[in-house]
Design an enzyme around this catalytic site. Structure first.
Site, PDB file in Angstrom:
ATOM      1  N   ASP A  10     -68.037  10.790  86.764  1.00 30.66           N
ATOM      2  CA  ASP A  10     -67.985  11.216  88.162  1.00 30.66           C
ATOM      3  C   ASP A  10     -67.912  12.730  88.327  1.00 30.66           C
ATOM      4  O   ASP A  10     -67.956  13.234  89.441  1.00 30.66           O
ATOM      5  CB  ASP A  10     -66.787  10.573  88.870  1.00 30.66           C
ATOM      6  CG  ASP A  10     -66.926   9.068  88.976  1.00 30.66           C
ATOM      7  OD1 ASP A  10     -68.065   8.574  89.085  1.00 30.66           O
ATOM      8  OD2 ASP A  10     -65.884   8.378  88.934  1.00 30.66           O
ATOM      9  N   CYS A  11     -67.804  13.449  87.214  1.00 32.90           N
ATOM     10  CA  CYS A  11     -67.659  14.908  87.235  1.00 32.90           C
ATOM     11  C   CYS A  11     -69.004  15.569  86.939  1.00 32.90           C
ATOM     12  O   CYS A  11     -69.611  15.316  85.887  1.00 32.90           O
ATOM     13  CB  CYS A  11     -66.620  15.323  86.203  1.00 32.90           C
ATOM     14  SG  CYS A  11     -66.515  17.106  85.924  1.00 32.90           S
ATOM     15  N   GLY A  12     -69.466  16.426  87.835  1.00 30.96           N
ATOM     16  CA  GLY A  12     -70.739  17.113  87.640  1.00 30.96           C
ATOM     17  C   GLY A  12     -70.767  17.968  86.389  1.00 30.96           C
ATOM     18  O   GLY A  12     -71.757  17.985  85.657  1.00 30.96           O
ATOM     19  N   ARG A  15     -71.125  15.647  83.461  1.00 29.40           N
ATOM     20  CA  ARG A  15     -72.507  15.136  83.394  1.00 29.40           C
ATOM     21  C   ARG A  15     -73.456  16.197  82.855  1.00 29.40           C
ATOM     22  O   ARG A  15     -74.337  15.904  82.049  1.00 29.40           O
ATOM     23  CB  ARG A  15     -72.979  14.659  84.763  1.00 29.40           C
ATOM     24  CG  ARG A  15     -72.350  13.369  85.220  1.00 29.40           C
ATOM     25  CD  ARG A  15     -73.056  12.796  86.449  1.00 29.40           C
ATOM     26  NE  ARG A  15     -73.190  13.723  87.550  1.00 29.40           N
ATOM     27  CZ  ARG A  15     -72.301  13.897  88.519  1.00 29.40           C
ATOM     28  NH1 ARG A  15     -71.171  13.201  88.506  1.00 29.40           N
ATOM     29  NH2 ARG A  15     -72.527  14.750  89.498  1.00 29.40           N
TER      30      ARG A  15
END
Length: 140
Positions: A10-12, A15
């Protein structure tokens, strides 16, 4: 070369780091620590290898750190570590381990220091920010 990433999908930033690792040709071991949690020895070893202390590794935004009173400078490292064990989201991410070292990879391009080979350029983060130019050089 082996690569391990402690990842939150969920963390950019997490990712972006994972995409960089894969684009460089690695098949990393992905540990979704929000699902698996942490152990005290695991966190202590990661922090020691990355030359971090719990205060520096504490995620202060989009986490319960403030509600738990952890932002107060008087909270010691042991209390922070205990809170991180109880609430894995409190550990900032991603933490990447390779034979070149262990590092909290924020900003995401910090992962390049841990990789023997990089993705072919140009290579950009998901927001379009270029991290490797067309000539294969790191963008400052």
């Amino acid at each position: 070369m082996s690569v391990v990433i402690h990842h939150n999908p969920d963390c950019g930033t997490s990712r972006n780091v994972l995409a960089t690792i894969k684009a460089a040709g690695y098949e990393p071991v992905v540990i979704e620590y929000l699902k698996t949690g942490w152990t005290r020895p695991q966190l202590q070893a990661l922090f020691a290898a990355a030359d971090l202390i719990p205060r520096v590794a504490l995620r202060t935004t989009k986490s319960p750190a403030e509600e738990l009173g952890l932002l107060d400078p008087s909270v010691d490292d042991d209390a922070l570590l205990e809170a991180m064990l109880a609430h894995p989201v409190l550990v900032n991410r991603p933490i990447v381990c390779t034979p070149r070292g262990v590092r909290l990879c924020r900003p995401s391009e910090a992962v390049l220091d841990l990789l023997e080979t990089w993705p072919a350029g140009p290579f950009a983060k998901e927001d379009g920010g270029l991290i490797i130019d067309a000539d294969g050089n790191r963008v400052a």
